[in-house]
Scaffold this motif. Sequence first.
Motif, PDB file in Angstrom:
ATOM      1  N   LEU A   1       9.952  10.267  -4.798  1.00 47.47           N
ATOM      2  CA  LEU A   1      10.737   9.039  -4.683  1.00 47.47           C
ATOM      3  C   LEU A   1       9.735   7.580  -4.699  1.00 47.47           C
ATOM      4  O   LEU A   1      10.261   6.771  -5.532  1.00 47.47           O
ATOM      5  CB  LEU A   1      11.537   8.972  -3.324  1.00 47.47           C
ATOM      6  CG  LEU A   1      12.772   9.921  -3.451  1.00 47.47           C
ATOM      7  CD1 LEU A   1      13.478  10.157  -1.926  1.00 47.47           C
ATOM      8  CD2 LEU A   1      13.885   9.566  -4.401  1.00 47.47           C
ATOM      9  N   ARG A   2       8.691   7.928  -4.415  1.00 54.35           N
ATOM     10  CA  ARG A   2       7.675   6.784  -4.396  1.00 54.35           C
ATOM     11  C   ARG A   2       7.344   6.704  -5.855  1.00 54.35           C
ATOM     12  O   ARG A   2       7.334   5.469  -6.570  1.00 54.35           O
ATOM     13  CB  ARG A   2       6.479   7.099  -3.424  1.00 54.35           C
ATOM     14  CG  ARG A   2       5.294   6.032  -3.733  1.00 54.35           C
ATOM     15  CD  ARG A   2       3.768   6.571  -3.608  1.00 54.35           C
ATOM     16  NE  ARG A   2       3.731   7.304  -2.758  1.00 54.35           N
ATOM     17  CZ  ARG A   2       2.849   8.363  -2.801  1.00 54.35           C
ATOM     18  NH1 ARG A   2       2.078   8.770  -3.886  1.00 54.35           N
ATOM     19  NH2 ARG A   2       2.714   9.324  -1.866  1.00 54.35           N
TER      20      ARG A   2
ATOM     21  N   SER B   1       0.838  -1.259  -0.028  1.00 52.43           N
ATOM     22  CA  SER B   1      -0.102  -0.052   0.004  1.00 52.43           C
ATOM     23  C   SER B   1       0.877   1.393  -0.005  1.00 52.43           C
ATOM     24  O   SER B   1       2.109   1.263   0.252  1.00 52.43           O
ATOM     25  CB  SER B   1      -1.016  -0.067   1.168  1.00 52.43           C
ATOM     26  OG  SER B   1      -0.011   0.133   2.359  1.00 52.43           O
ATOM     27  N   THR B   2       0.136   2.478  -0.561  1.00 54.29           N
ATOM     28  CA  THR B   2       1.103   3.436  -0.597  1.00 54.29           C
ATOM     29  C   THR B   2       1.603   4.109   0.894  1.00 54.29           C
ATOM     30  O   THR B   2       2.915   4.531   0.845  1.00 54.29           O
ATOM     31  CB  THR B   2       0.165   4.641  -0.940  1.00 54.29           C
ATOM     32  OG1 THR B   2      -0.040   4.686  -2.546  1.00 54.29           O
ATOM     33  CG2 THR B   2       0.902   5.998  -1.003  1.00 54.29           C
TER      34      THR B   2
ATOM     35  N   TYR C   1       4.119  -7.636  -1.692  1.00 48.99           N
ATOM     36  CA  TYR C   1       4.428  -7.620  -3.156  1.00 48.99           C
ATOM     37  C   TYR C   1       3.796  -6.488  -3.982  1.00 48.99           C
ATOM     38  O   TYR C   1       2.925  -5.893  -3.142  1.00 48.99           O
ATOM     39  CB  TYR C   1       3.894  -8.905  -3.604  1.00 48.99           C
ATOM     40  CG  TYR C   1       2.440  -9.078  -3.563  1.00 48.99           C
ATOM     41  CD1 TYR C   1       1.458  -8.731  -4.605  1.00 48.99           C
ATOM     42  CD2 TYR C   1       1.952 -10.263  -2.633  1.00 48.99           C
ATOM     43  CE1 TYR C   1       0.280  -9.098  -4.592  1.00 48.99           C
ATOM     44  CE2 TYR C   1       0.450 -10.273  -2.648  1.00 48.99           C
ATOM     45  CZ  TYR C   1      -0.351  -9.766  -3.748  1.00 48.99           C
ATOM     46  OH  TYR C   1      -1.607 -10.045  -3.725  1.00 48.99           O
ATOM     47  N   ASP C   2       4.120  -6.011  -4.859  1.00 46.22           N
ATOM     48  CA  ASP C   2       3.734  -4.872  -5.730  1.00 46.22           C
ATOM     49  C   ASP C   2       3.405  -5.358  -6.989  1.00 46.22           C
ATOM     50  O   ASP C   2       3.490  -6.518  -7.515  1.00 46.22           O
ATOM     51  CB  ASP C   2       4.671  -3.580  -5.658  1.00 46.22           C
ATOM     52  CG  ASP C   2       6.161  -4.257  -6.338  1.00 46.22           C
ATOM     53  OD1 ASP C   2       6.184  -5.212  -6.780  1.00 46.22           O
ATOM     54  OD2 ASP C   2       7.010  -3.096  -6.068  1.00 46.22           O
ATOM     55  N   GLU C   3       3.375  -4.396  -8.002  1.00 46.32           N
ATOM     56  CA  GLU C   3       2.700  -4.764  -9.495  1.00 46.32           C
ATOM     57  C   GLU C   3       3.876  -5.498 -10.011  1.00 46.32           C
ATOM     58  O   GLU C   3       3.804  -6.415 -10.685  1.00 46.32           O
ATOM     59  CB  GLU C   3       2.339  -3.303  -9.961  1.00 46.32           C
ATOM     60  CG  GLU C   3       1.534  -3.673 -11.366  1.00 46.32           C
ATOM     61  CD  GLU C   3       1.157  -2.331 -11.924  1.00 46.32           C
ATOM     62  OE1 GLU C   3       1.008  -2.239 -13.250  1.00 46.32           O
ATOM     63  OE2 GLU C   3       0.859  -1.431 -11.189  1.00 46.32           O
ATOM     64  N   ALA C   4       5.185  -5.083  -9.796  1.00 44.97           N
ATOM     65  CA  ALA C   4       6.473  -5.676 -10.481  1.00 44.97           C
ATOM     66  C   ALA C   4       6.369  -7.035 -10.082  1.00 44.97           C
ATOM     67  O   ALA C   4       6.568  -8.075 -11.089  1.00 44.97           O
ATOM     68  CB  ALA C   4       7.414  -4.962 -10.248  1.00 44.97           C
TER      69      ALA C   4
END
Length: 261
Positions: A119-120, A87-88, A163-166
């Motif tokens: 940077l985010r 999450s952000t 985990y993220d989109e990548a």
Amino acid sequence: MDVPISATLIAPQRALAELAAAISDSKAGDPLARVTVAVPTNICGVMTRRALGRRGGIAGVDMITLNRLAELIAGPTLAAVGRSPISTPVIDLTIAAVLTDDPGPFGAVATHPSTVVALRNLHTELRLADPDDVGRLRDESLRGRQAVRISAAITAALGARWYDEADLFAGAARSVDSQTPSNLRSLVLYLPQELHGRAISFVRALGRCVDVRIVAQLTGDTTADADTRQLVDTLGAVAATSATGQASGRNGPSPRPVAIV
């Protein structure tokens, strides 16, 4: 099995008709056969489904974003090892911690909210970029090295639990390479404009095991169409046109044909 990716570059007003033809072709005479259509946005998916419905209706067609398709394939595996969607706020707190530990050239503005936001966004772009491109950025300048350093530090801090989109795109590409998803028979990539490196790798992996068709639009303006043409080329498709500029059909001299209509 390496299945050629086919593509049709179409005028905007003919895109919907070409999508309908691509779906029909993918069904191969079975109206209930399952076809997945990857749309740019969820809103585009809703509008496209309604438009196809006005043309006579469709059945057995899943309209989802490429991101969601990657999540359906890789999400369960990531969740099984105890990782959760990022999450952000988690990213922002991690950036603040990284800057506190080693601000580098950002020392004077390390605590400013705009620095964290910048940077985010940079971290997200680097995570989704092709790893080779990230390596080139790191090697080109001090500024590039600092950007990659902070992104790598964020990834190292979060990778075990989140985990993220990548991660979804990378995991989905690996999963598809090892075993074709049982519920994925064919894919139509509808109106793609710009895909990042991880998404391109995912589509290439899909093209090695299932039927992948691209329906993209051209406006006729060279500058406006440059991104679409570059994307098609990057995915391994080569445009084939006749001397008159008419469609040359799906079967061209390239093993990955493109019909320009």
